[in-house]
Enzyme design. Structure first.
Site, PDB file in Angstrom:
ATOM      1  N   GLU A  22       1.088  -0.709   0.097  1.00 12.92           N
ATOM      2  CA  GLU A  22       0.596  -0.059   0.372  1.00 12.92           C
ATOM      3  C   GLU A  22       0.893   1.218   0.019  1.00 12.92           C
ATOM      4  O   GLU A  22       1.761   1.347   0.895  1.00 12.92           O
ATOM      5  CB  GLU A  22      -0.888  -0.101   0.964  1.00 12.92           C
ATOM      6  CG  GLU A  22      -2.141   1.272   1.034  1.00 12.92           C
ATOM      7  CD  GLU A  22      -2.705   1.437   2.097  1.00 12.92           C
ATOM      8  OE1 GLU A  22      -2.990   0.103   3.495  1.00 12.92           O
ATOM      9  OE2 GLU A  22      -3.403   1.931   2.867  1.00 12.92           O
ATOM     10  N   ARG A 246       5.186 -13.001   9.732  1.00 13.26           N
ATOM     11  CA  ARG A 246       5.443 -11.806  10.206  1.00 13.26           C
ATOM     12  C   ARG A 246       6.811 -11.517  10.600  1.00 13.26           C
ATOM     13  O   ARG A 246       7.017 -12.315  11.234  1.00 13.26           O
ATOM     14  CB  ARG A 246       4.694 -10.763  10.544  1.00 13.26           C
ATOM     15  CG  ARG A 246       3.520  -9.301   9.915  1.00 13.26           C
ATOM     16  CD  ARG A 246       2.864  -8.862  11.326  1.00 13.26           C
ATOM     17  NE  ARG A 246       3.611  -7.210  10.232  1.00 13.26           N
ATOM     18  CZ  ARG A 246       2.823  -6.660   9.371  1.00 13.26           C
ATOM     19  NH1 ARG A 246       1.904  -7.790   8.831  1.00 13.26           N
ATOM     20  NH2 ARG A 246       3.450  -5.432   9.202  1.00 13.26           N
ATOM     21  N   LYS A 256       3.956   1.109   9.136  1.00 14.49           N
ATOM     22  CA  LYS A 256       4.143   2.364   8.130  1.00 14.49           C
ATOM     23  C   LYS A 256       3.510   3.184   9.421  1.00 14.49           C
ATOM     24  O   LYS A 256       4.309   4.175   9.414  1.00 14.49           O
ATOM     25  CB  LYS A 256       3.690   1.815   7.310  1.00 14.49           C
ATOM     26  CG  LYS A 256       4.890   0.767   6.219  1.00 14.49           C
ATOM     27  CD  LYS A 256       4.314   1.013   5.070  1.00 14.49           C
ATOM     28  CE  LYS A 256       2.918   0.515   4.582  1.00 14.49           C
ATOM     29  NZ  LYS A 256       2.683  -0.293   3.092  1.00 14.49           N
TER      30      LYS A 256
HETATM   31  P1  ATP Z   1       2.277  -1.855   7.810  1.00  8.86           P
HETATM   32  O1  ATP Z   1       2.061  -3.055   9.214  1.00  8.86           O
HETATM   33  O2  ATP Z   1       3.972  -1.983   8.138  1.00  8.86           O
HETATM   34  O3  ATP Z   1       1.744  -0.870   7.352  1.00  8.86           O
HETATM   35  P2  ATP Z   1       1.654  -3.549   5.966  1.00  8.86           P
HETATM   36  O4  ATP Z   1       1.547  -4.883   5.979  1.00  8.86           O
HETATM   37  O5  ATP Z   1       0.213  -2.495   5.890  1.00  8.86           O
HETATM   38  O6  ATP Z   1       2.255  -3.028   6.467  1.00  8.86           O
HETATM   39  P3  ATP Z   1       1.345  -3.295   2.746  1.00  8.86           P
HETATM   40  O7  ATP Z   1       1.913  -2.405   2.353  1.00  8.86           O
HETATM   41  O8  ATP Z   1      -0.290  -3.272   3.169  1.00  8.86           O
HETATM   42  O9  ATP Z   1       2.225  -2.771   4.379  1.00  8.86           O
HETATM   43  O10 ATP Z   1       2.054  -5.045   2.876  1.00  8.86           O
HETATM   44  C1  ATP Z   1       2.214  -5.153   1.802  1.00  8.86           C
HETATM   45  C2  ATP Z   1       3.357  -6.620   2.076  1.00  8.86           C
HETATM   46  O11 ATP Z   1       4.288  -6.827   2.977  1.00  8.86           O
HETATM   47  C3  ATP Z   1       2.250  -7.376   2.713  1.00  8.86           C
HETATM   48  O12 ATP Z   1       2.166  -8.854   1.333  1.00  8.86           O
HETATM   49  C4  ATP Z   1       2.116  -7.435   3.788  1.00  8.86           C
HETATM   50  O13 ATP Z   1       1.839  -8.528   4.258  1.00  8.86           O
HETATM   51  C5  ATP Z   1       3.586  -7.644   3.647  1.00  8.86           C
HETATM   52  N1  ATP Z   1       4.284  -7.187   5.115  1.00  8.86           N
HETATM   53  C6  ATP Z   1       4.469  -5.836   5.514  1.00  8.86           C
HETATM   54  N2  ATP Z   1       4.821  -5.918   6.898  1.00  8.86           N
HETATM   55  C7  ATP Z   1       5.180  -7.171   6.852  1.00  8.86           C
HETATM   56  C8  ATP Z   1       6.072  -8.166   8.167  1.00  8.86           C
HETATM   57  N3  ATP Z   1       7.131  -7.490   9.123  1.00  8.86           N
HETATM   58  N4  ATP Z   1       7.159  -9.437   7.757  1.00  8.86           N
HETATM   59  C9  ATP Z   1       6.402  -9.768   6.538  1.00  8.86           C
HETATM   60  N5  ATP Z   1       6.153  -9.573   5.528  1.00  8.86           N
HETATM   61  C10 ATP Z   1       5.601  -8.046   5.816  1.00  8.86           C
HETATM   62 MG    MG Z   2      -1.361  -2.300   5.305  1.00  2.00          MG
END
Ligand code: ATP
Ligand code: MG
Length: 548
Positions: A22, A246, A256
């Protein structure tokens, strides 16, 4: 996944994955794990990976983030096949919503967000049907079209899937598909004032791209039945969601939202502050893409969330830099060393290896003269037991040059040591043991005072003081755990002259000190270095201990 390939679950279709960030912030080391998995799996099975921006949230998304994400994925060493945006599919998603309405599987609901939440039930109690659930199809089509046309204010209505308000899975309790939001989108501008939810957009976007393996983190496991419900009820390509754990790191926050808070509150200098766990931060700090890929491979994937010791990441950074970083001598906290019996005005060039791990890297010349700088901590006027470096009467080796014996010190008016005096032994030229077989217990690094270039060096420590930075007292937030000493700026550091032209991004091992990288703030004549990581490898020790 290997099984899917063997059973030809998808026929002869190529394995297709996607990385779906995102664009609401910069990528962090947790995303690197997902990237390595998505791209790595496709590489392993001759498949392809798309980069897809999951841009269904117009209010938090920006083009700056899109650009940084592309730069970070490339920097990690991966190449996407297709570049897509969920917003590319807004028209198709809208058509599919109409299809579901016509099939009696979606309805326009007039409850407010609060009322929807209140009637959702709990884990132990079923929810209540919306009073609008049985609206006739025609009325739903009419209202949905008017939602799209902008007739209603934000939040006035939603489109919901008609599934089961009594489902034990909360995600299946008539989830919202569309909400009204009069907000400009970074790509579609003002074309839309209704936006699909993540759940309604994600699986169908996968399906449009014929994604075979849609990897996501474990918190989405409960969403999988909904992911499948949309695909099955629309009768479209059956993408499969697969969850993995994760990445969590000690002393690190990978969210983020929280990283954005650090940026907004100016707790750090920006998303690329070298203390940040963002890819742009650790890149600026000097971490290499190889090190991050090796780390992600070693961490692997599992079906339960855990926490990885940050020392393990640092271990892989050291391992890679040890192999590739040229060596140099630098004195961070300089102390003058005067060699009284060395001819004034004389200079010798001593040869040293660029990298003992890589003989092909060749040698470099370091100029030596009568006045040198050594590290303050390498001298003690009253050495404690076990201190083998320089002190009055003690002999040490100066790296690749000579043995010197300390004869005394001079002090300034404040009583601080201004200069250390010594004599050298010409028979030890090149730093070799003398013919009489005399040995010394320490080898010090040094820089010739007349030839040194000055630099600012920024030393970093952990950004948080607690292994779990989100652990706080009541009424506090995670910023209470910020480490006030996470940045130390040293000025007037002395470097060997071969570093005068070092360009931003160049990485070195400063002998005996650690790995350092030229910062993007660096300018010719005003060098700035970041300490990437110190030399000591605690992870290797931890591993040894737990292995024995
Ligand atoms: P954040 O909580 O940091 O905002 P998010 O999951 O909302 O992370 P996205 O941009 O939606 O962030 O994530 C893109 C991809 O990266 C998704 O498939 C998500 O599952 C993966 N991802 C995000 N954070 C992690 C993590 N800490 N470990 C492994 N994969 C991750
Ligand atoms: Mg997200």
């Amino acid at each position: 996944m290997v099984a899917d390939q063997k059973t030809k679950k998808y026929g002869d279709a190529v394995l297709q994955t996607r990385f779906p960030p995102e664009p609401n912030g910069y990528l962090h080391i947790g995303h690197a794990k997902a990237i390595c998995l998505d791209f790595g799996l496709a590489d392993e099975f001759g498949g392809r990976t798309n980069l897809r921006f999951d841009d269904t949230n117009p209010e938090k998304e920006e083009t700056e983030y899109v650009e940084s994400i592309m730069a970070d994925v490339r920097w990690l060493g991966f190449h996407w096949e297709g570049l897509f945006y969920a917003s590319d599919y807004f028209d198709q998603l809208y058509q599919w919503a109409i299809q579901l309405i016509k099939a009696g599987k979606a309805f326009v609901c007039d409850l407010s967000a609060d009322e929807v939440r209140r009637t959702r039930g709990t884990l132990t109690e079923p929810g209540q049907n919306s009073p609008y659930r049985d609206r006739p199809v025609e009325e739903n089509l009419n209202l949905f079209e008017r939602m799209r046309a902008g007739e209603f204010p934000d939040g006035a209505r939603t489109l919901r899937a008609k599934i089961d308000m009594a489902s034990p899975n909360m995600n299946l309790r008539d989830p919202v598909m569309y909400r009204i939001l009069h907000a400009s989108h970074h790509r579609t501008g003002d074309k839309w004032c209704i936006y699909p939810t993540y759940d309604y957009a994600h699986g169908q976007s996968d399906s449009i791209e014929r994604v075979t393996h849609s990897m996501c983190t474990l918190e989405f496991a409960d969403h999988q039945p909904l992911y499948r419900w949309y695909i099955e009820n629309l009768g479209i390509f059956p993408s499969q969601q697969i969850e993995f754990d994760r990445l969590n790191l000690t002393y690190t926050l990978l969210s983020k939202r929280k990283l954005l808070q650090l940026v907004n509150e100016k707790r750090v200098s920006g998303w690329d502050d070298p203390r940040m766990p963002t890819l742009s931060g650790i890149r600026r700090r000097g971490y290499t893409p190889e090190a991050i890929r090796n780390f992600c491979a070693a961490v692997g994937v599992s079906r339960t969330n855990g926490t990885t010791d940050i020392a393990m990441l640092e271990h892989f950074v050291r391992e890679d830099l040890n192999r590739h970083a040229p060596r140099a001598m630098a004195v961070l906290r300089p102390l003058k060393l005067v060699i009284d019996n060395y001819p004034e005005g004389q200079t010798e060039e001593f040869e040293a290896q660029v990298n003992p791990e890589d003989p092909a890297a060749g040698t470099r010349q370091a100029p030596f003269s009568r006045v040198l700088y050594i590290e303050q901590e390498d001298f003690r006027e009253d050495p404690p037991k076990g201190f083998f470096r320089l002190s009055p009467g003690r002999e040490v080796r100066l790296r690749a040059s000579y043995f010197v014996t300390c004869t005394g010190v001079t002090k300034n008016a404040q009583g601080e040591i201004a200069e250390v005096h010594c004599t050298y032994d010409p028979a030890t030229r090149g730093g070799n043991n003398p013919p009489d077989g005399r040995k010394v217990k320490a080898t010090l690094h040094w820089v010739s005072a007349a030839h040194a270039v000055e630099a600012e060096v920024r030393l970093y420590d952990k950004l948080f003081t607690k292994p779990d930075p989100s652990q706080v007292e009541q009424g506090q937030d995670f910023t209470a755990n910020l480490n006030p000493d996470s940045l130390e700026v040293l000025t007037g550091c002395k470097l060997e002259p071969s570093l005068a032209a070092a360009a931003a991004g160049a990485r070195y091992q400063f002998e005996r000190l650690g790995y350092f990288c030229v910062d993007s703030d660096s300018r010719p004549g005003k060098l700035v270095f970041n300490r990437t990581v110190a030399l000591k490898d605690t992870w290797a020790k931890i591993e040894k201990r737990s292995g024995s």
